[in-house]
Design a protein around this motif. Structure first.
Motif, PDB file in Angstrom:
ATOM      1  N   ARG A  30       0.802  -1.224   0.000  1.00 38.26           N
ATOM      2  CA  ARG A  30       0.000   0.000   0.000  1.00 38.26           C
ATOM      3  C   ARG A  30       0.833   1.272   0.000  1.00 38.26           C
ATOM      4  NH1 ARG A  30      -3.917  -2.236   4.842  1.00 38.26           N
ATOM      5  NH2 ARG A  30      -4.934  -3.886   3.621  1.00 38.26           N
ATOM      6  N   SER A  31       2.156   1.174   0.185  1.00 44.87           N
ATOM      7  CA  SER A  31       2.990   2.371   0.264  1.00 44.87           C
ATOM      8  C   SER A  31       3.267   2.916  -1.131  1.00 44.87           C
ATOM      9  CB  SER A  31       4.306   2.046   0.968  1.00 44.87           C
ATOM     10  OG  SER A  31       5.056   1.107   0.226  1.00 44.87           O
ATOM     11  N   TRP A  32       3.289   4.239  -1.233  1.00 40.05           N
ATOM     12  CA  TRP A  32       3.491   4.889  -2.524  1.00 40.05           C
ATOM     13  C   TRP A  32       4.896   4.686  -3.064  1.00 40.05           C
ATOM     14  CZ3 TRP A  32       0.195   6.355  -5.968  1.00 40.05           C
ATOM     15  CH2 TRP A  32      -1.103   6.699  -5.592  1.00 40.05           C
ATOM     16  N   ARG A  33       5.875   4.660  -2.197  1.00 35.20           N
ATOM     17  CA  ARG A  33       7.250   4.493  -2.686  1.00 35.20           C
ATOM     18  C   ARG A  33       7.439   3.132  -3.327  1.00 35.20           C
ATOM     19  NH1 ARG A  33      10.380   4.209   3.119  1.00 35.20           N
ATOM     20  NH2 ARG A  33       9.253   2.418   3.984  1.00 35.20           N
ATOM     21  N   PHE A  34       6.803   2.088  -2.750  1.00 33.45           N
ATOM     22  CA  PHE A  34       6.895   0.765  -3.361  1.00 33.45           C
ATOM     23  C   PHE A  34       6.153   0.730  -4.692  1.00 33.45           C
ATOM     24  CE2 PHE A  34       5.266  -3.594  -3.919  1.00 33.45           C
ATOM     25  CZ  PHE A  34       6.469  -4.268  -3.989  1.00 33.45           C
ATOM     26  N   ILE A  35       4.994   1.361  -4.754  1.00 27.01           N
ATOM     27  CA  ILE A  35       4.231   1.393  -6.009  1.00 27.01           C
ATOM     28  C   ILE A  35       5.018   2.111  -7.100  1.00 27.01           C
ATOM     29  CG2 ILE A  35       2.137   2.288  -7.090  1.00 27.01           C
ATOM     30  CD1 ILE A  35       0.706   1.867  -4.424  1.00 27.01           C
ATOM     31  N   ILE A  36       5.683   3.212  -6.733  1.00 32.28           N
ATOM     32  CA  ILE A  36       6.472   3.959  -7.723  1.00 32.28           C
ATOM     33  C   ILE A  36       7.644   3.117  -8.222  1.00 32.28           C
ATOM     34  CG2 ILE A  36       7.978   5.957  -8.033  1.00 32.28           C
ATOM     35  CD1 ILE A  36       6.116   7.473  -6.124  1.00 32.28           C
ATOM     36  N   LEU A  37       8.331   2.433  -7.315  1.00 35.56           N
ATOM     37  CA  LEU A  37       9.451   1.588  -7.724  1.00 35.56           C
ATOM     38  C   LEU A  37       8.983   0.414  -8.575  1.00 35.56           C
ATOM     39  CD1 LEU A  37      11.570   1.546  -4.451  1.00 35.56           C
ATOM     40  CD2 LEU A  37      12.252   2.500  -6.652  1.00 35.56           C
ATOM     41  N   ILE A  38       7.840  -0.157  -8.235  1.00 38.69           N
ATOM     42  CA  ILE A  38       7.292  -1.251  -9.029  1.00 38.69           C
ATOM     43  C   ILE A  38       6.970  -0.770 -10.440  1.00 38.69           C
ATOM     44  CG2 ILE A  38       5.289  -2.751  -9.302  1.00 38.69           C
ATOM     45  CD1 ILE A  38       7.265  -3.819  -7.335  1.00 38.69           C
ATOM     46  N   LEU A  39       6.349   0.394 -10.535  1.00 38.88           N
ATOM     47  CA  LEU A  39       6.032   0.937 -11.861  1.00 38.88           C
ATOM     48  C   LEU A  39       7.302   1.212 -12.652  1.00 38.88           C
ATOM     49  CD1 LEU A  39       3.107   3.410 -11.032  1.00 38.88           C
ATOM     50  CD2 LEU A  39       2.951   1.176 -12.141  1.00 38.88           C
ATOM     51  N   LEU A  40       8.346   1.693 -11.977  1.00 31.15           N
ATOM     52  CA  LEU A  40       9.608   1.971 -12.667  1.00 31.15           C
ATOM     53  C   LEU A  40      10.235   0.687 -13.202  1.00 31.15           C
ATOM     54  CD1 LEU A  40      11.673   4.150 -13.392  1.00 31.15           C
ATOM     55  CD2 LEU A  40      12.767   3.753 -11.181  1.00 31.15           C
ATOM     56  N   ILE A  41      10.238  -0.362 -12.398  1.00 28.28           N
ATOM     57  CA  ILE A  41      10.808  -1.636 -12.843  1.00 28.28           C
ATOM     58  C   ILE A  41       9.968  -2.254 -13.950  1.00 28.28           C
ATOM     59  CG2 ILE A  41      11.286  -4.002 -12.105  1.00 28.28           C
ATOM     60  CD1 ILE A  41      12.209  -2.909  -9.469  1.00 28.28           C
ATOM     61  N   VAL A  42       8.645  -2.168 -13.825  1.00 27.54           N
ATOM     62  CA  VAL A  42       7.774  -2.724 -14.862  1.00 27.54           C
ATOM     63  C   VAL A  42       7.954  -1.970 -16.177  1.00 27.54           C
ATOM     64  CG1 VAL A  42       5.362  -3.022 -15.544  1.00 27.54           C
ATOM     65  CG2 VAL A  42       6.091  -3.658 -13.246  1.00 27.54           C
ATOM     66  N   LEU A  43       8.100  -0.635 -16.111  1.00 24.62           N
ATOM     67  CA  LEU A  43       8.309   0.150 -17.331  1.00 24.62           C
ATOM     68  C   LEU A  43       9.639  -0.188 -17.993  1.00 24.62           C
ATOM     69  CD1 LEU A  43       6.943   3.679 -16.294  1.00 24.62           C
ATOM     70  CD2 LEU A  43       5.915   2.056 -17.900  1.00 24.62           C
ATOM     71  N   THR A  44      10.700  -0.315 -17.202  1.00 27.01           N
ATOM     72  CA  THR A  44      11.994  -0.685 -17.789  1.00 27.01           C
ATOM     73  C   THR A  44      11.956  -2.101 -18.351  1.00 27.01           C
ATOM     74  OG1 THR A  44      12.744  -1.363 -15.581  1.00 27.01           O
ATOM     75  CG2 THR A  44      13.296   0.859 -16.305  1.00 27.01           C
ATOM     76  N   PHE A  45      11.258  -2.999 -17.665  1.00 25.40           N
ATOM     77  CA  PHE A  45      11.124  -4.363 -18.182  1.00 25.40           C
ATOM     78  C   PHE A  45      10.354  -4.361 -19.498  1.00 25.40           C
ATOM     79  CE2 PHE A  45       8.774  -8.398 -18.457  1.00 25.40           C
ATOM     80  CZ  PHE A  45       9.823  -9.297 -18.417  1.00 25.40           C
ATOM     81  N   GLY A  46       9.253  -3.601 -19.553  1.00 27.56           N
ATOM     82  CA  GLY A  46       8.481  -3.532 -20.793  1.00 27.56           C
ATOM     83  C   GLY A  46       9.266  -2.901 -21.924  1.00 27.56           C
ATOM     84  N   ALA A  47      10.032  -1.827 -21.617  1.00 28.83           N
ATOM     85  CA  ALA A  47      10.832  -1.186 -22.660  1.00 28.83           C
ATOM     86  C   ALA A  47      11.924  -2.117 -23.167  1.00 28.83           C
ATOM     87  CB  ALA A  47      11.435   0.104 -22.114  1.00 28.83           C
ATOM     88  N   SER A  48      12.606  -2.802 -22.249  1.00 27.15           N
ATOM     89  CA  SER A  48      13.659  -3.746 -22.667  1.00 27.15           C
ATOM     90  C   SER A  48      13.071  -4.889 -23.481  1.00 27.15           C
ATOM     91  CB  SER A  48      14.396  -4.286 -21.445  1.00 27.15           C
ATOM     92  OG  SER A  48      14.989  -3.251 -20.706  1.00 27.15           O
ATOM     93  N   LEU A  49      11.902  -5.375 -23.066  1.00 25.87           N
ATOM     94  CA  LEU A  49      11.264  -6.477 -23.784  1.00 25.87           C
ATOM     95  C   LEU A  49      10.815  -6.049 -25.176  1.00 25.87           C
ATOM     96  CD1 LEU A  49      10.653  -9.430 -23.032  1.00 25.87           C
ATOM     97  CD2 LEU A  49       8.325  -8.720 -22.511  1.00 25.87           C
ATOM     98  N   TYR A  50      10.339  -4.810 -25.284  1.00 24.70           N
ATOM     99  CA  TYR A  50       9.909  -4.303 -26.597  1.00 24.70           C
ATOM    100  C   TYR A  50      11.102  -4.166 -27.542  1.00 24.70           C
ATOM    101  CZ  TYR A  50       8.229  -1.063 -30.139  1.00 24.70           C
ATOM    102  OH  TYR A  50       7.923  -0.456 -31.342  1.00 24.70           O
ATOM    103  N   VAL A  51      12.200  -3.619 -27.040  1.00 24.15           N
ATOM    104  CA  VAL A  51      13.383  -3.447 -27.879  1.00 24.15           C
ATOM    105  C   VAL A  51      13.950  -4.796 -28.302  1.00 24.15           C
ATOM    106  CG1 VAL A  51      15.768  -2.606 -27.893  1.00 24.15           C
ATOM    107  CG2 VAL A  51      13.955  -1.183 -26.940  1.00 24.15           C
TER     108      VAL A  51
END
Length: 328
Positions: A30-51
């Motif tokens: 429920r913490s915002w800092r964890f949600i932000i870090l999760i979104l950051l990792i998911v975005l980098t994973f999605g970008a790397s996977l797309y490339v």
């Protein structure tokens, strides 16, 4: 026949830690800092996977590449040099994830006045410390497993090629090493949260240690070794390889270097050595990928080094926390 006293003691000791772990998991989710870090990792994973998926056909059709048959490993390592692969991204993001989940694990409870009330309950003090360590790791491990399953499912739907057992083992090994890497930084940040009373101080100290090992440590090693290196034009090949091996061994004092060595070897089966190789050693070598067992044996020193560093930090935290007076 079971002793009822022993059974009741085990059940009474296991229930509090389960409650504490569930509480910590709910807090992190429920913490915002964890949600932000999760979104950051998911975005980098999605970008790397797309490339990697855009250049996947060219990488698979490259007959000069010994790893061209490992489709799902290519999804994690192929890049067009516009962005780094995912395991390189994770080398920078995993420490931030571990630090963010542990820099205020104990001192926030102390400053908020909740630590005394927690310890006043019928729980052991070490149960609280264990829950602060294992609950974030449970969340991080679940997240990494979910990302890997999404990658495998997307690869099955996009290509129709089934994953090979060796690829699955290597991806599982990569996931476990990533969790261990996060565990090291988590245990270090928990240690600092016990050592310092202010969360800002522990957070800045942990980030400073991360920046030192990631950015400044390789520079300092090169500056310290360079004056003692002889001219490469006047030494033999064996001496040149020995000096390079010395530099690599010094760089492996950094956790980020251990993580990069381990993940690169597991995700690229054609990697046969983590150090310089002489020409005599390359004669007769067949350019073929190694088995998972051989690759794992090659990176076992790096994995054991990360495990040892994690255990040392956690044991140090345990020692300080069990001896500290928390009622003052």
């Amino acid at each position: 026949m079971k002793n009822p006293t022993v059974s009741s003691t085990i059940s009474q000791s296991s229930v509090p830690i389960q409650v504490l772990v569930n509480k910590e998991i709910a807090y992190h989710i429920r913490s915002w800092r964890f949600i932000i870090l999760i979104l950051l990792i998911v975005l980098t994973f999605g970008a790397s996977l797309y490339v990697s998926s855009t250049g996947l056909k060219e990488a698979v059709n490259n007959m000069k590449d010994p790893d061209q048959s490992f489709l799902y490993l290519k999804l994690l390592t192929t890049t067009d040099n516009s962005i780094p692969p995912f395991h390189v991204f994770l080398n920078f993001l995993a420490p931030l994830l571990g630090i963010a989940l542990g820099f205020d694990a104990i001192n926030a409870e102390y400053n908020g006045g909740t630590l005394t009330r927690l310890i006043a309950q019928p729980i052991y003090r070490d149960n609280l410390l264990f829950s602060k360590f294992f609950a974030p790791l449970t969340v991080v491990g679940t997240m990494f497993i979910a990302l890997v399953l999404l990658m495998i499912g997307g690869g099955l739907l996009g290509t129709g090629v089934r994953i090979e057992p060796q690829e699955l083992l290597r991806i599982i090994g990569f996931t476990l090493i990533s969790v261990i890497y996060v565990a090291f930084w988590l245990s270090l940040s928990i240690l600092l949260s016990i050592r310092f009373r202010q969360p800002a101080t522990s957070a800045l100290t942990a980030i400073g240690i991360w920046l030192f090992f990631t950015v400044f440590f390789p520079i300092l090693v090169n500056l310290a070794i360079r004056p003692f290196l002889p001219n490469p034009n006047y030494i033999s090949e064996q001496e040149y390889l020995s000096y390079n091996e010395l530099i690599l061994n010094l760089l492996r004092l950094s956790p980020s270097q251990l993580y990069m060595d381990a993940t690169t070897t597991l995700l690229m089966p054609s990697v046969r050595s983590l150090g310089p190789i002489a020409m005599e050693q390359m004669i007769g070598a067949i350019p073929a990928p190694l088995s998972f067992r051989d690759s794992f044996l090659m990176v076992w020193p790096q994995v054991s080094g990360l495990l040892a560093a994690t255990m040392i930090c956690f044991a140090w935290s345990y020692y300080i926390f069990m001896r500290r007076e928390i009622r003052s």
